[in-house]
Scaffold this active site. Structure first.
Site, PDB file in Angstrom:
ATOM      1  CD  GLU A 435      -2.399   1.319   2.799  1.00  0.00           C
ATOM      2  OE1 GLU A 435      -2.390   0.296   3.522  1.00  0.00           O
ATOM      3  OE2 GLU A 435      -2.936   2.384   3.138  1.00  0.00           O
ATOM      4  CG  ASP A 508      -0.214   1.948   6.180  1.00  0.00           C
ATOM      5  OD1 ASP A 508       0.893   1.354   6.190  1.00  0.00           O
ATOM      6  OD2 ASP A 508      -0.425   3.029   5.588  1.00  0.00           O
ATOM      7  CG  ASP A 510      -4.373   3.226   8.277  1.00  0.00           C
ATOM      8  OD1 ASP A 510      -4.554   2.286   7.448  1.00  0.00           O
ATOM      9  OD2 ASP A 510      -3.810   4.296   7.971  1.00  0.00           O
ATOM     10  CG  ASP A 512      -7.488   5.042   4.119  1.00  0.00           C
ATOM     11  OD1 ASP A 512      -8.736   4.915   4.067  1.00  0.00           O
ATOM     12  OD2 ASP A 512      -6.881   6.108   3.890  1.00  0.00           O
TER      13      ASP A 512
END
Ligand code: TTJ
Length: 650
Positions: A435, A508, A510, A512
Site C-alpha cells: 500500500e 497499514d 489503519d 484505509d
C-alpha cells in the site's frame, strides 16, 4: 426493296452488334443466349407492368426458336414519322430504339436489358413478329442473309409489316431463332428460364407467366406462375422452410418523385438477414443506394416506434439496424428511369436519388402500418426480437472486449510499476503488493531482490463490488496485479501460469489499510479464487510496536500481549515506538520485521476469510455510510491479533 439513308444506318447499327455481341449481351455462351430471351420478355413484362397485359407466355420450340407473347396493346403498327416505317420495324431494326421508344410510351422500361429487340434481331437467324390489335392481325419477318462477299447481313426485313387478316386477339407474339454462328449453344436451360420467370411473376403481381418446353417429343414441360400477392408472396416463398414470426408479410408501396418503391418483409426465427433488391425487375445482388435507404429507414421507423410505445425509454440506446434485421426476409423493388449500375459485377444500384426515395416511402408507409392497432401484434414481435438481438450484441461485444483486454494484460509490460525479482524459480518467488508509494519504496530497497518482487499500489484500487469484469479490467491497479501474476482472470484463470508462490498483501494497520485489504481479497475471491484455495495469498503482518533498551537490540511486538511481555522483561529505561504505517519504517526495519522469511509473520488467507470479506464488503458497500465505517473497523480489521487469523508464522 428500297431503303432510305436511315435504313442503311440501321443496318450498320445491327452489323455493329453482330461484330461485337459481347458488348450487348455479355457473352455468346448460354448466359448470352438467355439474355436474348430476357430482352424480349422484358418488353412484354413492361406492357404488363403498366397494366395493359396480364399474361406473358414463353415457348421453347422444337427448332430451337423461342416464342414470347403477351396480351397487351401490341407494338405500334402505324408508320413512324421520322423513320418512315412501321413502329414494329423501328423496334426491331433501330439500335437502342427499345429504350427510347419504351421510355416515351411507358413509365419505365427494362433499363439495362433494354438495349432492345433490335439486338435480338441482329443476333438471330430470323425473327417473326405478329401484332394483334383493333381486330386486325399484322406480321413482319426479319432474317439474316449473306451478300456477294460472303458477309452476313442480319436483321433485314423480309417484307414490310403487313396486315394478315382479322382477329379478336390482342397482343404481340415474337418468335426468334438465335444464330448458331454467333452462339456456342442454342440450348436454353429450362430450370434457369423457369426460375427467372417465377421471379418475374413475383415481381409483377397478378401477371400470369407460362413456360412451355416443346423441344423434345414426349418430354414436354410446362410451368406457370401467377402471384396475386406479388412481393408478399415472394417473401412467404423465401421464408417457406423457415419459421415466420407472424403470418402475413408486411407489404407496402409508394411513389417518391417518379420513383416507384415496393417492399415486402417478414421476420423468421433465424438470425440471418435476407434482403433481395431489384430495380426495373433486375436483381441488384450487390445492393446499392435503394438497399441502403431501406435499411436506414427501417432502423429509423422502428426506433421511433419503440420510443413512441415505450419499448425504448429515453435513457435506452437506440436499436441498431442489425438488431432490427436479424431474421428478416425482405424484397425491395424499384421502378425508375436511367438506372446506373456499379460494382464488381455491375449489380449495385448507383443512383443517389434512390436512397431518399426509398426512405421517404418507408417512412410514409411503414409508420402508419405499425401504428395501426391491427398490426400491433407483429410490431410487438419485431420489437421483441430486435431487443433480444441488441442484448446479445451488447453481451458479445463486451465478451470480445474483455477477451481483448485480458489478452493485452497478459502480454503487457509492467514498466515502472513492478520491481520484479531476479530469480526465475516461481516456487520460491514472492510478490508483495504494498500500500502506498513510500512503503513501496522502502520495500523495494529492503527486499531480497533474488526472490522478492514489489508492486506498489497507488491509492485505493477500485472496489470490485457491483463492478463488472470489464470495469475491473479498466482499473490500473488491478491491471498491474493481473499482469504481474500472469494467471489471467475469471474463466481464463490458469494457476499453471502463476509467477509467484506467495502473494503477500502489505497494508497499514489503519482503516484505509483494512479497506484496501478487503478490496484486494474480494478481488481474489471473485476472480482468482483458486489462488486462495491453493494457499498462495497472504497478509503481511508488520509489527505494531518497537521497544528498545538504550543501546540494546530492538524488540518488535506484533500485538498488545507481546508488548506487555516485552515491557516486563525490559524493566525501566526503554524507548517505545508505535508503528502506524509501513511508511514509518526504514527499508532495513521493514525487511527485518515484515519481509525477511526468518522472523516475519504472515497470515495465510483462507477461503473462509475471503468469503467473509466478500460478505462484509457487500454489506459495506451498501448505502448506509455510517454502518460502513463501523464495519471496516470492527470486522475487516485483519490486524486484530485474533488467534483465528494467525494461521502461519514464518
Ligand atoms: C407501346 O406504346 C403504344 C402501345 O403499345 C406499346 C407497346 O409497344 N406494347 C408492347 C410491346 N406490348 N408488347 C410488346 C412487346 C412484346 C414482345 C413479346 C416483344 C416486344 C419487342 C415488344
Amino acid at each position: 426493296m428500297e431503303y432510305s439513308v436511315s435504313n442503311i444506318k440501321v443496318m450498320e447499327g445491327l452489323d455493329a452488334v453482330r461484330m461485337r455481341p459481347g458488348m450487348y449481351i455479355g457473352s455468346t455462351g448460354q448466359r448470352g443466349l438467355h439474355h436474348l430471351l430476357w430482352e424480349i420478355v422484358d418488353n412484354a413484362i413492361d406492357e404488363a407492368a403498366n397494366g395493359y397485359a396480364n399474361e406473358v407466355n414463353v415457348t421453347l420450340n422444337r427448332d430451337k426458336s423461342v416464342t414470347v407473347c403477351d396480351n397487351g396493346r401490341g407494338i405500334p403498327v402505324g408508320i413512324h414519322q421520322k423513320m418512315g416505317v412501321s413502329g414494329v420495324e423501328v423496334v426491331f431494326t433501330q439500335l437502342h430504339a427499345g429504350g427510347k421508344f419504351g421510355n416515351d410510351s411507358y413509365g419505365y422500361s427494362g433499363g439495362l436489358h433494354g438495349v432492345g429487340a433490335s439486338v435480338v434481331n441482329a443476333l438471330s437467324r430470323w425473327v417473326s413478329v405478329e401484332v394483334f390489335c383493333d381486330n386486325r392481325a399484322y406480321k413482319q419477318e426479319f432474317s439474316s442473309e449473306e451478300n456477294e462477299d460472303g458477309k452476313i447481313i442480319s436483321g433485314k426485313p423480309r417484307y414490310q409489316l403487313m396486315e394478315t387478316g382479322r382477329t379478336r386477339k390482342q397482343g404481340t407474339v415474337v418468335t426468334f431463332l438465335p444464330d448458331d454462328r454467333v452462339f456456342e449453344t442454342l440450348d436454353m436451360n429450362y430450370d434457369v428460364v423457369s426460375k427467372r420467370m417465377r421471379e418475374l411473376a413475383y415481381l409483377n403481381r397478378g401477371v400470369k407467366m407460362t413456360l412451355d418446353d416443346n423441344r423434345e417429343w414426349g418430354k414436354n414441360r410446362h410451368n406457370e406462375f401467377m402471384y396475386s400477392g406479388g412481393l408478399s408472396d415472394f417473401v412467404s416463398y423465401l421464408n417457406e422452410d423457415k419459421t415466420a414470426l407472424y403470418p402475413t408479410p408486411i407489404h407496402f408501396s409508394g411513389k417518391s418523385g417518379d420513383i416507384l418503391v415496393e417492399i415486402a418483409l417478414q421476420h423468421n426465427d433465424g438470425f440471418t438477414e435476407n434482403i433481395f433488391s431489384y430495380v426495373n425487375n433486375i436483381p441488384t445482388t450487390e445492393g446499392g443506394t435503394h438497399e441502403t435507404g431501406f435499411k436506414a429507414a427501417l432502423t429509423k421507423v422502428m426506433n421511433d416506434y419503440c420510443r413512441k410505445v415505450g419499448a425504448l425509454k429515453d435513457k435506452d440506446a437506440s436499436l441498431m439496424g442489425e438488431d432490427l434485421r436479424e431474421g428478416i426476409t425482405a424484397v425491395v423493388s424499384l421502378k425508375m428511369h436511367t438506372i446506373q449500375f456499379e460494382g464488381q459485377t455491375k449489380t449495385r444500384l448507383g443512383n443517389t436519388e434512390a436512397r431518399p426515395a426509398v426512405e421517404a416511402v418507408v417512412l410514409q408507409m411503414l409508420t402508419p402500418y405499425l401504428e395501426d392497432l391491427k398490426h400491433a401484434e407483429e410490431a410487438g414481435i419485431i420489437v421483441e426480437k430486435a431487443l433480444k438481438a441488441a442484448k446479445v450484441r451488447v453481451a458479445a461485444r463486451k465478451a470480445k472486449e474483455t477477451a481483448r483486454e485480458k489478452n493485452k494484460l497478459e502480454n503487457a509490460p509492467l514498466v515502472g510499476k513492478l520491481s520484479s525479482c531476479t530469480g526465475r524459480d516461481y516456487a520460491q518467488n514472492e510478490l508483495f503488493i504494498v500500500e502506498g508509494d513510500s512503503a513501496g519504496g522502502s520495500a523495494k530497497q529492503g527486499r531480497d531482490r533474488r526472490f522478492q518482487a514489489i508492486l506498489p499500489l497507488r491509492g485505493k484500487p477500485l472496489n470490485v463490488e457491483k463492478k463488472r469484469l470489464e470495469q475491473v479490467l479498466q482499473n490500473e491497479e488491478f491491471r498491474s496485479i493481473i499482469t504481474a501474476l500472469g494467471t489471467s482472470i475469471g474463466e481464463d484463470f490458469n494457476l499453471d501460469n502463476l509467477k509467484y508462490n506467495k502473494i503477500i498483501i502489505l497494508s497499514d494497520a489503519d482503516q484505509d489499510g483494512a479497506h484496501i485489504r478487503a478490496i484486494l481479497l474480494t478481488f481474489f475471491f471473485r476472480y482468482m479464487r483458486e489462488l486462495i484455495l491453493d494457499g498462495h495469498v497472504y497478509m503481511g503482518m508488520p509489527p505494531l510496536y518497537k521497544v528498545q533498551k538504550n543501546g540494546g537490540e530492538p524488540i518488535y511486538c506484533y500485538d498488545d500481549p507481546a508488548l506487555k511481555q516485552a515491557l516486563k522483561s525490559l524493566g525501566k529505561n526503554y524507548t517505545l515506538q508505535r508503528y502506524k504505517g509501513l511508511g514509518e519504517m526504514n527499508p532495513e526495519q521493514l525487511w527485518e520485521t515484515t519481509m525477511n522469511p526468518m522472523g516475519r509473520r504472515l497470515v495465510q488467507v483462507t477461503i473462509e476469510d475471503a468469503a467473509e470479506v466478500e460478505h462484509l464488503v457487500t454489506v459495506l458497500m451498501g448505502d448506509k455510510v455510517q454502518s460502513r465505517k463501523e464495519y471496516i473497523f470492527e470486522y475487516a480489521n485483519f490486524n486484530k491479533r485474533d488467534t483465528a487469523y494467525e494461521k502461519i508464522r514464518q
